[in-house]
Design a protein around this motif. Structure first.
Motif, PDB file in Angstrom:
ATOM      1  N   VAL A  55      15.366  -2.468   3.459  1.00  9.02           N
ATOM      2  CA  VAL A  55      14.586  -1.231   3.351  1.00  9.02           C
ATOM      3  C   VAL A  55      14.202  -1.051   1.891  1.00  9.02           C
ATOM      4  CG1 VAL A  55      14.561   1.277   3.611  1.00  9.02           C
ATOM      5  CG2 VAL A  55      15.745  -0.136   5.311  1.00  9.02           C
ATOM      6  N   MET A  56      12.911  -0.825   1.642  1.00  9.84           N
ATOM      7  CA  MET A  56      12.460  -0.488   0.287  1.00  9.84           C
ATOM      8  C   MET A  56      12.226   1.008   0.233  1.00  9.84           C
ATOM      9  SD  MET A  56      10.071  -3.651  -0.968  1.00  9.84           S
ATOM     10  CE  MET A  56      10.757  -5.320  -0.958  1.00  9.84           C
ATOM     11  N   ALA A  57      12.779   1.642  -0.785  1.00  9.66           N
ATOM     12  CA  ALA A  57      12.712   3.098  -0.910  1.00  9.66           C
ATOM     13  C   ALA A  57      12.456   3.475  -2.355  1.00  9.66           C
ATOM     14  CB  ALA A  57      14.018   3.731  -0.419  1.00  9.66           C
ATOM     15  N   GLY A  58      12.221   4.765  -2.578  1.00  5.38           N
ATOM     16  CA  GLY A  58      12.042   5.273  -3.941  1.00  5.38           C
ATOM     17  C   GLY A  58      10.839   4.681  -4.629  1.00  5.38           C
ATOM     18  N   ALA A  59      11.072   3.991  -5.743  1.00  7.42           N
ATOM     19  CA  ALA A  59       9.991   3.333  -6.491  1.00  7.42           C
ATOM     20  C   ALA A  59       9.988   1.834  -6.218  1.00  7.42           C
ATOM     21  CB  ALA A  59      10.146   3.603  -7.984  1.00  7.42           C
TER      22      ALA A  59
ATOM     23  N   GLY B 182       0.793  -1.230   0.000  1.00  3.84           N
ATOM     24  CA  GLY B 182       0.000   0.000   0.000  1.00  3.84           C
ATOM     25  C   GLY B 182       0.822   1.274   0.000  1.00  3.84           C
ATOM     26  N   SER B 183       2.135   1.172   0.185  1.00  4.69           N
ATOM     27  CA  SER B 183       2.969   2.382   0.162  1.00  4.69           C
ATOM     28  C   SER B 183       3.113   2.950  -1.239  1.00  4.69           C
ATOM     29  CB  SER B 183       4.360   2.092   0.743  1.00  4.69           C
ATOM     30  OG  SER B 183       4.289   1.923   2.138  1.00  4.69           O
ATOM     31  N   LEU B 184       2.915   2.101  -2.250  1.00  4.57           N
ATOM     32  CA  LEU B 184       2.962   2.564  -3.642  1.00  4.57           C
ATOM     33  C   LEU B 184       1.711   2.134  -4.390  1.00  4.57           C
ATOM     34  CD1 LEU B 184       6.497   1.786  -5.191  1.00  4.57           C
ATOM     35  CD2 LEU B 184       5.576   4.013  -4.582  1.00  4.57           C
TER      36      LEU B 184
ATOM     37  N   ASP C 187      16.546   8.725   0.826  1.00  5.73           N
ATOM     38  CA  ASP C 187      15.276   9.132   1.430  1.00  5.73           C
ATOM     39  C   ASP C 187      14.097   8.522   0.668  1.00  5.73           C
ATOM     40  OD1 ASP C 187      16.609  10.624   3.309  1.00  5.73           O
ATOM     41  OD2 ASP C 187      16.402  12.526   2.205  1.00  5.73           O
ATOM     42  N   GLY C 188      12.921   8.638   1.281  1.00  9.32           N
ATOM     43  CA  GLY C 188      11.708   8.110   0.664  1.00  9.32           C
ATOM     44  C   GLY C 188      11.504   6.641   0.959  1.00  9.32           C
ATOM     45  N   TRP C 189      11.691   6.264   2.251  1.00  5.75           N
ATOM     46  CA  TRP C 189      11.512   4.868   2.639  1.00  5.75           C
ATOM     47  C   TRP C 189      10.042   4.469   2.547  1.00  5.75           C
ATOM     48  CZ3 TRP C 189      14.804   3.515   7.576  1.00  5.75           C
ATOM     49  CH2 TRP C 189      16.138   3.893   7.362  1.00  5.75           C
ATOM     50  N   LEU C 190       9.788   3.349   1.878  1.00 10.23           N
ATOM     51  CA  LEU C 190       8.427   2.831   1.738  1.00 10.23           C
ATOM     52  C   LEU C 190       8.070   1.868   2.867  1.00 10.23           C
ATOM     53  CD1 LEU C 190       8.694   2.035  -2.062  1.00 10.23           C
ATOM     54  CD2 LEU C 190       7.431   3.946  -1.065  1.00 10.23           C
ATOM     55  N   LYS C 191       9.024   1.001   3.198  1.00  6.70           N
ATOM     56  CA  LYS C 191       8.803   0.044   4.273  1.00  6.70           C
ATOM     57  C   LYS C 191      10.130  -0.603   4.648  1.00  6.70           C
ATOM     58  CE  LYS C 191       7.664  -4.113   1.559  1.00  6.70           C
ATOM     59  NZ  LYS C 191       6.726  -5.249   1.455  1.00  6.70           N
TER      60      LYS C 191
ATOM     61  N   HIS D  30       2.702   7.650  -3.329  1.00  7.23           N
ATOM     62  CA  HIS D  30       3.910   7.248  -2.607  1.00  7.23           C
ATOM     63  C   HIS D  30       3.750   7.663  -1.151  1.00  7.23           C
ATOM     64  CE1 HIS D  30       8.020   7.455  -1.084  1.00  7.23           C
ATOM     65  NE2 HIS D  30       8.465   6.824  -2.155  1.00  7.23           N
ATOM     66  N   ALA D  31       3.762   6.694  -0.251  1.00  9.09           N
ATOM     67  CA  ALA D  31       3.672   6.989   1.184  1.00  9.09           C
ATOM     68  C   ALA D  31       4.995   6.609   1.841  1.00  9.09           C
ATOM     69  CB  ALA D  31       2.529   6.200   1.819  1.00  9.09           C
ATOM     70  N   SER D  32       5.516   7.489   2.690  1.00 10.24           N
ATOM     71  CA  SER D  32       6.849   7.278   3.256  1.00 10.24           C
ATOM     72  C   SER D  32       6.807   7.037   4.764  1.00 10.24           C
ATOM     73  CB  SER D  32       7.740   8.496   2.983  1.00 10.24           C
ATOM     74  OG  SER D  32       7.928   8.668   1.596  1.00 10.24           O
ATOM     75  N   LEU D  33       7.780   6.254   5.231  1.00 13.42           N
ATOM     76  CA  LEU D  33       7.986   6.035   6.654  1.00 13.42           C
ATOM     77  C   LEU D  33       8.602   7.266   7.309  1.00 13.42           C
ATOM     78  CD1 LEU D  33       9.703   2.511   6.631  1.00 13.42           C
ATOM     79  CD2 LEU D  33       7.474   3.006   7.643  1.00 13.42           C
ATOM     80  N   ASP D  34       8.455   7.356   8.624  1.00 12.75           N
ATOM     81  CA  ASP D  34       9.272   8.266   9.418  1.00 12.75           C
ATOM     82  C   ASP D  34      10.629   7.580   9.556  1.00 12.75           C
ATOM     83  OD1 ASP D  34      10.631   9.325  11.785  1.00 12.75           O
ATOM     84  OD2 ASP D  34       8.793  10.432  12.165  1.00 12.75           O
ATOM     85  N   GLN D  35      11.626   8.073   8.823  1.00 14.67           N
ATOM     86  CA  GLN D  35      12.910   7.386   8.748  1.00 14.67           C
ATOM     87  C   GLN D  35      13.651   7.373  10.077  1.00 14.67           C
ATOM     88  OE1 GLN D  35      13.430   8.775   4.123  1.00 14.67           O
ATOM     89  NE2 GLN D  35      15.260   8.680   5.359  1.00 14.67           N
ATOM     90  N   ASN D  36      13.511   8.428  10.860  1.00 16.66           N
ATOM     91  CA  ASN D  36      14.197   8.467  12.150  1.00 16.66           C
ATOM     92  C   ASN D  36      13.651   7.394  13.086  1.00 16.66           C
ATOM     93  OD1 ASN D  36      15.985   9.730  14.177  1.00 16.66           O
ATOM     94  ND2 ASN D  36      14.053  10.276  15.173  1.00 16.66           N
ATOM     95  N   GLN D  37      12.318   7.299  13.174  1.00 14.53           N
ATOM     96  CA  GLN D  37      11.712   6.280  14.027  1.00 14.53           C
ATOM     97  C   GLN D  37      12.058   4.875  13.537  1.00 14.53           C
ATOM     98  OE1 GLN D  37       7.497   7.038  14.263  1.00 14.53           O
ATOM     99  NE2 GLN D  37       7.764   9.066  15.172  1.00 14.53           N
ATOM    100  N   ALA D  38      12.031   4.671  12.224  1.00 16.84           N
ATOM    101  CA  ALA D  38      12.349   3.353  11.666  1.00 16.84           C
ATOM    102  C   ALA D  38      13.813   2.998  11.904  1.00 16.84           C
ATOM    103  CB  ALA D  38      12.025   3.324  10.174  1.00 16.84           C
ATOM    104  N   SER D  39      14.703   3.978  11.793  1.00 18.60           N
ATOM    105  CA  SER D  39      16.135   3.726  12.002  1.00 18.60           C
ATOM    106  C   SER D  39      16.420   3.299  13.436  1.00 18.60           C
ATOM    107  CB  SER D  39      16.947   4.985  11.670  1.00 18.60           C
ATOM    108  OG  SER D  39      16.850   5.311  10.308  1.00 18.60           O
TER     109      SER D  39
END
Length: 275
Positions: free
Chosen positions: A111-115, A71-73, A148-152, A85-94
């Protein structure tokens, strides 16, 4: 009188439409092609990124954009472009990744990012199998080098380790912007809050001006439940867990590898058209 084109069918992929080892059963391919040739609208809702969906489908064309990365894409294969395109909070995920890796040093992390590009943060046999089974080209890199632009995020390991990771994550607080989602016995994911297959289905219906009561979902696992509950009609394949079968309006008589999707679609064509 209803027409096949009045309905939007959203089908999960792994262990519903196909198996990673055997691919899509030939009867599923045949009936899906028949269904779409008669005006039926069919797409997939999957945790897979577009690259993997395309490889698995082969010559099978979708008549709607796909729900990708759980569902992120939203991805339109006809125009080859991302619609949402829905993105994660990268700081919280890291923070979650670092803590979980410290506690479970053998867990695989992707980590899946971008497209939908996949970055392998910590490899293990399960991340390797993931790449092979789903035709993914992963890039090995440290966490801080992921664009940047982490999907999941995907944690991969044996079922017992993944279960323990899930229990550990429930007892920790990593903020409200992300949530943990079990998608398989060997995968646990971090997703953006409010994002899932169900939200992807709702977004696509809005884009197309379609009514939710005319949606049909075919699924097999717990991450399909929300989408099944929001759909106009829900179908579970015979190999689904009992909770998933109980949530469905209909359960197929055969499992994924025997052609459960083709079984349902063939009956549905007959039900709507009387042919």
């Amino acid at each position: 009188m209803d027409r096949l084109s009045d309905y939007l069918i959203f089908c999960d992929m792994d262990n519903t439409l196909l198996t990673a080892k055997e691919g899509i059963p030939s009867c599923n391919r045949t009936v899906i092609k028949l269904f779409t040739s008669m005006g039926g609208r069919f797409t997939v809702a999957s945790g897979r990124p577009p690259e993997s969906i395309r490889a698995a489908l082969g010559d099978l064309s979708l008549s709607l954009p796909a729900i990708s990365c759980n569902g992120s894409l939203l991805y339109d294969f006809q125009s080859n472009r991302v619609l949402r395109h829905a993105s994660l909070d990268q700081n919280q995920a890291s923070i979650a990744i670092r803590e979980i890796l410290q506690k479970f040093p053998r867990i695989g992390v992707e980590v899946m990012a971008g497209a939908g590009e996949m970055y392998v943060i910590h490899a293990n046999p399960y991340t390797h199998a993931h790449q092979v089974d789903e035709h993914l080209s992963g890039i090995s890199c440290p966490l801080e080098s992921v664009p940047d632009g982490w999907l999941k995020v995907v944690f991969a390991g044996d079922p017992e380790t993944v279960r323990k990771v899930g229990q550990y994550a429930k007892g920790r607080y990593y903020g409200r912007s992300n949530y943990f989602l079990p998608t398989n016995q060997i995968y646990l994911e971090i997703m953006p809050t409010g994002v899932g297959k169900a939200s992807g289905m709702e977004q696509l219906c809005t884009l197309l001006g379609a009514r939710m009561e005319k949606t049909i979902v075919i699924g097999d696992y717990y991450n399909d439940l929300e989408m099944m509950k929001k759909a106009g009609y829900a179908v579970a394949v015979a190999n689904a867990p009992s909770e998933v079968r109980a949530a469905a309006n209909e359960v197929t008589s055969c499992g994924c590898s025997e052609g459960a999707v083709g079984e349902f679609l063939y009956r549905f064509i007959d039900r709507v058209t009387g042919i």
